[in-house]
Design a protein around this motif. Structure first.
Motif, PDB file in Angstrom:
ATOM      1  N   HIS A 256       0.860  -1.189   0.000  1.00 44.38           N
ATOM      2  CA  HIS A 256       0.000   0.000   0.000  1.00 44.38           C
ATOM      3  C   HIS A 256       0.894   1.236   0.000  1.00 44.38           C
ATOM      4  CE1 HIS A 256      -3.441   2.563   0.583  1.00 44.38           C
ATOM      5  NE2 HIS A 256      -2.819   3.131   1.605  1.00 44.38           N
ATOM      6  N   TYR A 257       0.765   2.037  -1.055  1.00 39.26           N
ATOM      7  CA  TYR A 257       1.582   3.227  -1.241  1.00 39.26           C
ATOM      8  C   TYR A 257       0.842   4.444  -0.735  1.00 39.26           C
ATOM      9  CZ  TYR A 257       4.340   0.345  -4.366  1.00 39.26           C
ATOM     10  OH  TYR A 257       5.129  -0.649  -4.880  1.00 39.26           O
ATOM     11  N   LYS A 258       1.524   5.251   0.070  1.00 40.33           N
ATOM     12  CA  LYS A 258       1.012   6.543   0.497  1.00 40.33           C
ATOM     13  C   LYS A 258       1.940   7.590  -0.102  1.00 40.33           C
ATOM     14  CE  LYS A 258      -1.043   5.205   4.905  1.00 40.33           C
ATOM     15  NZ  LYS A 258      -1.074   5.500   6.352  1.00 40.33           N
ATOM     16  N   VAL A 259       1.373   8.425  -0.955  1.00 42.03           N
ATOM     17  CA  VAL A 259       2.146   9.478  -1.591  1.00 42.03           C
ATOM     18  C   VAL A 259       1.650  10.804  -1.027  1.00 42.03           C
ATOM     19  CG1 VAL A 259       2.850  10.532  -3.761  1.00 42.03           C
ATOM     20  CG2 VAL A 259       2.364   8.079  -3.681  1.00 42.03           C
ATOM     21  N   TYR A 260       2.545  11.528  -0.401  1.00 40.67           N
ATOM     22  CA  TYR A 260       2.201  12.792   0.251  1.00 40.67           C
ATOM     23  C   TYR A 260       2.528  13.954  -0.681  1.00 40.67           C
ATOM     24  CZ  TYR A 260       1.903  10.058   4.544  1.00 40.67           C
ATOM     25  OH  TYR A 260       1.562   9.130   5.500  1.00 40.67           O
ATOM     26  N   GLY A 261       1.534  14.829  -0.893  1.00 41.84           N
ATOM     27  CA  GLY A 261       1.789  16.007  -1.701  1.00 41.84           C
ATOM     28  C   GLY A 261       0.574  16.452  -2.476  1.00 41.84           C
ATOM     29  N   ASN A 262       0.770  17.473  -3.256  1.00 42.86           N
ATOM     30  CA  ASN A 262      -0.285  18.050  -4.067  1.00 42.86           C
ATOM     31  C   ASN A 262      -0.228  17.425  -5.455  1.00 42.86           C
ATOM     32  OD1 ASN A 262      -2.356  19.718  -4.920  1.00 42.86           O
ATOM     33  ND2 ASN A 262      -0.979  21.414  -5.422  1.00 42.86           N
ATOM     34  N   ILE A 263      -0.634  16.171  -5.547  1.00 40.73           N
ATOM     35  CA  ILE A 263      -0.580  15.454  -6.824  1.00 40.73           C
ATOM     36  C   ILE A 263      -1.916  14.800  -7.110  1.00 40.73           C
ATOM     37  CG2 ILE A 263       1.891  15.034  -6.520  1.00 40.73           C
ATOM     38  CD1 ILE A 263       1.249  12.119  -6.043  1.00 40.73           C
TER      39      ILE A 263
END
Length: 131
Positions: free
Chosen positions: A87-94
């Protein structure tokens, strides 16, 4: 590529060292990372590197990538992985679709560790963007 694994100072402790002197400690006595945990960590870090590189090429603004991995092993020896979920958690304004594409590209084309493991285990994955 060459690495060395040698006995450490504790019972069932081993030190892995690469050609430039970086080390990892492994334990068969639950005092540090087990070899099988190390395999999962290698898959997660291999793929996270890909995801960061792909998102950078997509010009996406992110601050970090985390991969949470759960795995199941066979009941009998050898206790190989049978299922792995990443499970990938990508932090940011994307955008969610950009994150999903980066993860899919890593898992299907680039991450040699995950692709190698997929020959023995059923690997699934999911992606979450956290603004």
């Amino acid at each position: 590529m060459k690495v060395t694994v040698s006995s450490g100072s504790g019972e069932l402790e081993f030190i892995g060292e690469n050609s430039i002197g970086n080390t990892l400690t492994f334990s068969g006595a639950q005092k540090s990372v087990s070899p099988m945990e190390g395999v999962l960590m290698a898959a997660g870090s291999c793929s996270a590197i890909d995801v960061e590189l792909i998102l950078t090429k997509m010009k996406q603004e992110f601050s970090k990538v985390e991969v949470m991995i759960e795995a199941e092993r066979a009941d009998s020896v050898p206790k190989v992985f049978t299922k792995i979920h990443m499970h990938y958690k990508v932090y940011g304004n994307i955008k969610q679709e950009k994150a999903e594409k980066a993860v899919r590209m890593s898992m299907e084309s680039y991450c040699s560790v995950s692709i190698m493991l997929s020959k023995a285990a059923n690997i699934s994955y999911s992606t979450e963007v956290i603004s």
